[in-house]
Design a protein around this motif. Structure first.
Motif, PDB file in Angstrom:
ATOM      1  N   LEU A 146      15.661 -11.170   1.773  1.00  8.66           N
ATOM      2  CA  LEU A 146      15.334 -12.177   2.780  1.00  8.66           C
ATOM      3  C   LEU A 146      16.424 -13.235   2.906  1.00  8.66           C
ATOM      4  N   THR A 147      17.106 -13.534   1.800  1.00 10.86           N
ATOM      5  CA  THR A 147      18.131 -14.580   1.813  1.00 10.86           C
ATOM      6  C   THR A 147      19.498 -14.056   2.228  1.00 10.86           C
ATOM      7  N   ASN A 148      19.833 -12.871   1.716  1.00 10.75           N
ATOM      8  CA  ASN A 148      21.201 -12.370   1.891  1.00 10.75           C
ATOM      9  C   ASN A 148      21.290 -11.075   2.692  1.00 10.75           C
TER      10      ASN A 148
ATOM     11  N   THR B 147      14.451  -4.187  10.783  1.00  9.67           N
ATOM     12  CA  THR B 147      14.412  -4.542   9.364  1.00  9.67           C
ATOM     13  C   THR B 147      15.539  -5.488   8.984  1.00  9.67           C
ATOM     14  N   VAL B 148      15.325  -6.153   7.850  1.00 12.23           N
ATOM     15  CA  VAL B 148      16.392  -6.858   7.156  1.00 12.23           C
ATOM     16  C   VAL B 148      16.592  -6.100   5.849  1.00 12.23           C
ATOM     17  N   LYS B 149      17.853  -5.826   5.480  1.00 16.29           N
ATOM     18  CA  LYS B 149      18.081  -4.907   4.374  1.00 16.29           C
ATOM     19  C   LYS B 149      19.205  -5.372   3.453  1.00 16.29           C
TER      20      LYS B 149
ATOM     21  N   HIS C  56      15.814   3.248 -10.915  1.00 19.00           N
ATOM     22  CA  HIS C  56      15.497   3.458  -9.505  1.00 19.00           C
ATOM     23  C   HIS C  56      16.673   2.982  -8.659  1.00 19.00           C
ATOM     24  N   VAL C  57      17.327   3.903  -7.988  1.00 17.26           N
ATOM     25  CA  VAL C  57      18.493   3.593  -7.148  1.00 17.26           C
ATOM     26  C   VAL C  57      18.070   3.693  -5.684  1.00 17.26           C
ATOM     27  N   ILE C  58      18.191   2.584  -4.962  1.00 15.34           N
ATOM     28  CA  ILE C  58      17.776   2.533  -3.561  1.00 15.34           C
ATOM     29  C   ILE C  58      18.996   2.265  -2.695  1.00 15.34           C
ATOM     30  N   ALA C  59      19.292   3.160  -1.782  1.00 17.05           N
ATOM     31  CA  ALA C  59      20.445   2.963  -0.907  1.00 17.05           C
ATOM     32  C   ALA C  59      20.164   1.865   0.120  1.00 17.05           C
ATOM     33  N   ASP C  60      19.093   2.018   0.895  1.00 20.63           N
ATOM     34  CA  ASP C  60      18.752   1.066   1.957  1.00 20.63           C
ATOM     35  C   ASP C  60      17.390   0.461   1.625  1.00 20.63           C
ATOM     36  N   ALA C  61      17.399  -0.730   1.011  1.00 18.45           N
ATOM     37  CA  ALA C  61      16.165  -1.422   0.642  1.00 18.45           C
ATOM     38  C   ALA C  61      15.859  -2.446   1.722  1.00 18.45           C
ATOM     39  N   HIS C  62      14.758  -2.266   2.432  1.00 15.59           N
ATOM     40  CA  HIS C  62      14.525  -3.094   3.612  1.00 15.59           C
ATOM     41  C   HIS C  62      13.099  -3.640   3.681  1.00 15.59           C
ATOM     42  N   ILE C  63      12.985  -4.716   4.446  1.00  9.14           N
ATOM     43  CA  ILE C  63      11.695  -5.318   4.773  1.00  9.14           C
ATOM     44  C   ILE C  63      11.574  -5.311   6.295  1.00  9.14           C
ATOM     45  N   TYR C  64      10.503  -4.744   6.813  1.00  9.56           N
ATOM     46  CA  TYR C  64      10.300  -4.702   8.257  1.00  9.56           C
ATOM     47  C   TYR C  64       9.971  -6.087   8.809  1.00  9.56           C
ATOM     48  N   ASP C  65      10.335  -6.280  10.072  1.00  6.73           N
ATOM     49  CA  ASP C  65      10.138  -7.597  10.697  1.00  6.73           C
ATOM     50  C   ASP C  65       8.685  -8.079  10.596  1.00  6.73           C
ATOM     51  N   ARG C  66       7.727  -7.199  10.840  1.00  4.49           N
ATOM     52  CA  ARG C  66       6.320  -7.605  10.798  1.00  4.49           C
ATOM     53  C   ARG C  66       5.784  -7.734   9.368  1.00  4.49           C
ATOM     54  N   HIS C  67       6.582  -7.338   8.397  1.00  4.65           N
ATOM     55  CA  HIS C  67       6.181  -7.482   6.998  1.00  4.65           C
ATOM     56  C   HIS C  67       6.659  -8.792   6.376  1.00  4.65           C
ATOM     57  N   VAL C  68       7.623  -9.435   7.001  1.00  2.00           N
ATOM     58  CA  VAL C  68       8.240 -10.619   6.395  1.00  2.00           C
ATOM     59  C   VAL C  68       7.214 -11.695   6.030  1.00  2.00           C
ATOM     60  N   PRO C  69       6.292 -12.099   6.927  1.00  2.00           N
ATOM     61  CA  PRO C  69       5.321 -13.125   6.543  1.00  2.00           C
ATOM     62  C   PRO C  69       4.426 -12.704   5.375  1.00  2.00           C
ATOM     63  N   ILE C  70       4.092 -11.414   5.315  1.00  2.00           N
ATOM     64  CA  ILE C  70       3.242 -10.914   4.229  1.00  2.00           C
ATOM     65  C   ILE C  70       3.986 -11.002   2.905  1.00  2.00           C
ATOM     66  N   VAL C  71       5.254 -10.578   2.912  1.00  2.00           N
ATOM     67  CA  VAL C  71       6.067 -10.647   1.697  1.00  2.00           C
ATOM     68  C   VAL C  71       6.230 -12.099   1.254  1.00  2.00           C
ATOM     69  N   GLU C  72       6.469 -12.998   2.191  1.00  2.00           N
ATOM     70  CA  GLU C  72       6.655 -14.402   1.834  1.00  2.00           C
ATOM     71  C   GLU C  72       5.412 -14.980   1.170  1.00  2.00           C
TER      72      GLU C  72
END
Length: 276
Positions: free
Chosen positions: A16-18, A39-41, A212-228
């Motif tokens: 979310l920050t970077n 997404t933001v990734k 656990h190796v993740i190439a593209d770790a992302h948060i979807y736009d509609r998930h951002v408020p839930i994650v926060e």
């Protein structure tokens, strides 16, 4: 604090920050209403979980342990690609009229290959090598089969497992090309932590690290408020993982072979929309 919570919080805050947004690009995933799912990734996240220390399940919200195991057994034990063999409905959006998801996941693990020692599918080859060739550096599975991608309803996200025996300890690396952090991150961690425990027990080994190796770790736009909102919660202690010690055959495990003691996650009222 659960270590799984700690890693999840650090990963999501970093994203979310970077992270980098793809809002200026055309994207394949979309929401149920047809809106593009942006997404933001972050690229290249690596998490290490020592399964000897604790079981890596979130307490910030409930991860449905038994449903995770159902899907794990559907892929790795039944080696199925049909949702009619699965208790849950997480694959319904990708199945055709017959319930098939095409030549994906369990289908790939079931395909037999010829080796000097005989014919094995990928799961049985891992089980054979853990018992007969524990020093091998070739104990792995890979379900990202380019030849069959056009016949898969969804390209594999978690696509490769590499197992490595160090002394009496079984370690493993899970490679994942893409990770929906809210909906699926801990789901996959829980599944493959259980898989390492299963493989270790039937091979007479102790479960060690899951990397656990993740190439593209992302948060979807509609998930951002839930994650926060999740990140505002105080993590709780990890539960104790219990596995039936009498099971020595990989194919004899059931969902009831596993349980958690002292799992008390935070209440979670949000409904998580899934991008398709």
């Amino acid at each position: 604090m659960s270590y799984a919570d700690e890693r999840f919080i650090q990963n999501c805050r970093d994203i979310l920050t970077n992270g980098v947004w793809d809002t200026e690009l055309e994207v394949r995933p979309h929401w149920e209403d047809g809106t593009p799912a942006h997404t933001v990734k972050k690229f290249g996240i690596i998490n290490r979980y020592d399964l000897r220390e604790e079981f890596p399940i979130l307490t910030l919200r409930r991860t449905y342990f038994k449903t995770c195991i159902d899907e794990l057994l559907w892929i790795w034990q039944q080696k199925s690609n049909n949702i009619h063999d699965l208790r849950g409905h997480i694959w319904d959006s990708w199945a055709d009229g017959t319930g098939s998801i095409g030549k994906a996941y369990g289908y790939q693990l079931a395909v037999k290959h010829q080796y000097p020692e005989g014919e094995f599918d990928q799961v049985d080859r891992v089980l054979y090598d853990l018992k007969h060739n524990p020093a091998s550096r070739r104990i792995m599975t890979n379900i990202y089969n380019f030849q069959d991608l056009h016949e898969m309803a969804l390209y594999p996200c978690a696509y490769s497992m590499t197992f490595n025996v160090s002394g009496h300890t079984l370690n493993a690396i899970l490679n994942q090309r893409s990770q929906d952090m809210l909906a699926a991150n801990n789901w996959n961690v829980v599944q493959y932590a259980v898989l390492v425990h299963m493989m270790a027990q039937v091979s007479g080994l102790e479960a060690g690290e899951l990397v656990h190796v993740i190439a593209d770790a992302h948060i979807y736009d509609r998930h951002v408020p839930i994650v926060e909102r999740m990140l505002e919660k105080e993590p709780r202690p990890a539960p104790r993982f219990v596995m039936d010690p009498s099971v020595t055959d990989f194919y004899r495990f059931t969902r009831d072979s596993f349980s958690l003691e002292g799992y008390e996650p935070h209440p979670f009222e949000d409904k998580i929309p899934v991008a398709i």
